[in-house]
Design a protein around this motif. Sequence first.
Motif, PDB file in Angstrom:
ATOM      1  N   ARG A   1      -3.139   1.102   6.691  1.00 55.93           N
ATOM      2  CA  ARG A   1      -2.650   0.168   7.705  1.00 55.93           C
ATOM      3  C   ARG A   1      -1.231  -0.293   7.374  1.00 55.93           C
ATOM      4  N   GLU A   2      -0.976  -0.527   6.098  1.00 56.04           N
ATOM      5  CA  GLU A   2       0.359  -0.933   5.669  1.00 56.04           C
ATOM      6  C   GLU A   2       1.372   0.162   5.987  1.00 56.04           C
ATOM      7  N   SER A   3       0.990   1.412   5.736  1.00 56.54           N
ATOM      8  CA  SER A   3       1.884   2.530   6.040  1.00 56.54           C
ATOM      9  C   SER A   3       2.117   2.642   7.545  1.00 56.54           C
TER      10      SER A   3
ATOM     11  N   HIS B   1       1.955   0.247   9.652  1.00 57.10           N
ATOM     12  CA  HIS B   1       2.780  -0.874  10.102  1.00 57.10           C
ATOM     13  C   HIS B   1       4.254  -0.612   9.826  1.00 57.10           C
ATOM     14  N   GLU B   2       4.542   0.100   8.751  1.00 51.72           N
ATOM     15  CA  GLU B   2       5.927   0.518   8.502  1.00 51.72           C
ATOM     16  C   GLU B   2       6.431   1.370   9.656  1.00 51.72           C
TER      17      GLU B   2
ATOM     18  N   GLU C   1      -6.694  -0.350   4.128  1.00 56.14           N
ATOM     19  CA  GLU C   1      -5.634  -1.371   4.084  1.00 56.14           C
ATOM     20  C   GLU C   1      -4.304  -0.723   3.719  1.00 56.14           C
TER      21      GLU C   1
ATOM     22  N   ARG D   1       5.128 -10.474   9.382  1.00 50.47           N
ATOM     23  CA  ARG D   1       4.593  -9.541   8.386  1.00 50.47           C
ATOM     24  C   ARG D   1       4.303 -10.256   7.071  1.00 50.47           C
TER      25      ARG D   1
ATOM     26  N   LYS E   1       0.732 -10.818   5.081  1.00 49.39           N
ATOM     27  CA  LYS E   1       0.525 -10.554   3.653  1.00 49.39           C
ATOM     28  C   LYS E   1      -0.115 -11.759   2.969  1.00 49.39           C
TER      29      LYS E   1
ATOM     30  N   ASN F   1      -3.677 -11.630   3.807  1.00 52.96           N
ATOM     31  CA  ASN F   1      -4.329 -10.568   3.028  1.00 52.96           C
ATOM     32  C   ASN F   1      -4.621 -11.031   1.599  1.00 52.96           C
TER      33      ASN F   1
END
Length: 480
Positions: free
Chosen positions: A106-108, A110-111, A103, A5, A9, A12
């Motif tokens: 997507r982060e949410s 991935h959580e 994005e 992860r 980042k 990104n």
Amino acid sequence: MLSGRDTLKALNRALTEVRTSASVFDADLARERSRVDGLRLRENRLLRSLAALRLDDLEAQALSGDLTRAENGALQLLEDRELAEERSRAQAHSHRAELETLEAQRESLHETVDTAAAALAECEAAVQQALDADEGYRAQLALAREAEGIAEHAERKTEQAEEDRKVKGEPYEKDPLFSYLSGRGYGTPEYRAGFLARWLDGWVARVCRYESARPAYFMLGEIPRRLREHATAVRYQAEAQVQKLSEWETRAADAAGVPAAQAALADAEAAQDRCDDEIDATEVALHAIEESIGRFAAGNDDYTRRALELLAAAYSKQETERLTTMAWSTPGDEDDALVRALSDLREERHDALEELEEQRRARDRHAEKLSEIEDLRRRFKRNRYDDLRSGFRDGKIVQAVIAEFLRGAISGGRVWDTLRRQQRYQDVGGAWPDFGSGGFKRGGRRGPWHWPGTSGRGGFRLPRSGGSRSRGGFRTGGGF
């Protein structure tokens, strides 16, 4: 070890940096293009002033009218270009805003994926610990390992015998007389021939000593065949023992709710994949718009082309040369000053065009870098290298190659090769995907345990390397 992860980042951040730089390239290119446009229009006006001084009224009026109409038409086209460019920039801004939203989404997501993966690992770990303490299960595991060892030994012996058959049988098969008789089945119940053929074949057999050689050659083929039959039989027995082990694990996993936890993870990953697909589609659309903006910025668009054609058609090279010749050949400071200004302006425009071309090439190189980093991130996600279990052995090396890529020292392909070499899977929550039946070579993923892998959307998994034996099965170096 750098987590998957955190590595994503870093990618990104690199992507954001490259995208930000792209807008700077476009702005610089647009400024240089505007400078070239202004120089072209100034040249047109100088020619018009020179014509008014050196040509008779009729010629001057005709040429001045042509130049004025060309300039007005060019100015209108350039205004139209500005409007079209503004529309493209507005569309690009909209797509970039959409990408930011995606994005964040997507982060949410991935959580959610990480939470589901952790819950699954905890559930599997509890089942595996219970099985590890079950004497009956451990006895079945021992039977499966013993049967697997016997099967592997039999398969190795068979492969060796088959190799020996190739090597030791070659002299027989290269003997044309022996091969002839062997092919006819001479000396076997399958042999069929008339009296004369039998007599001739018997003579050939005596010449090449066929009767004494045939038993040895027969055994060369018979031994691998019998070993293969034995290997197949013991492999079947091993598969049966591993299947019993797998069924034992499946019953325990089902009772503990492992399938539900796996389904929850699969659903979370599917939602994340759909978001990634939207990101990919938006990036493709943005690229198309950015290419349009790039053409505007570089002056490679239809509006600029048509404006240049209008200006070029308004006066010929011959007319221009005639005006400058007349100005230099006759006395008068005013027209000489115009000619000098025209010469200086053309030299300046020549330099500006070279600068514009250099900036155009720089922008193209930067656009390639942007495509590379986007493709790199896309492959990273499709291979699920941001999985909870995924990590990178030497984080400093990974960060260094990303920095080198941003400096332009290496390609995206080199970064990807480094990521592939450094990537490892690590245990999470004490759950091992190669626990029990999952650790058998032929068993593959027959166990009920979750294996991290690709999203099934164009990626691939690294092959598992050899490692040390552990209580739960086989673990590879740095992971499993």
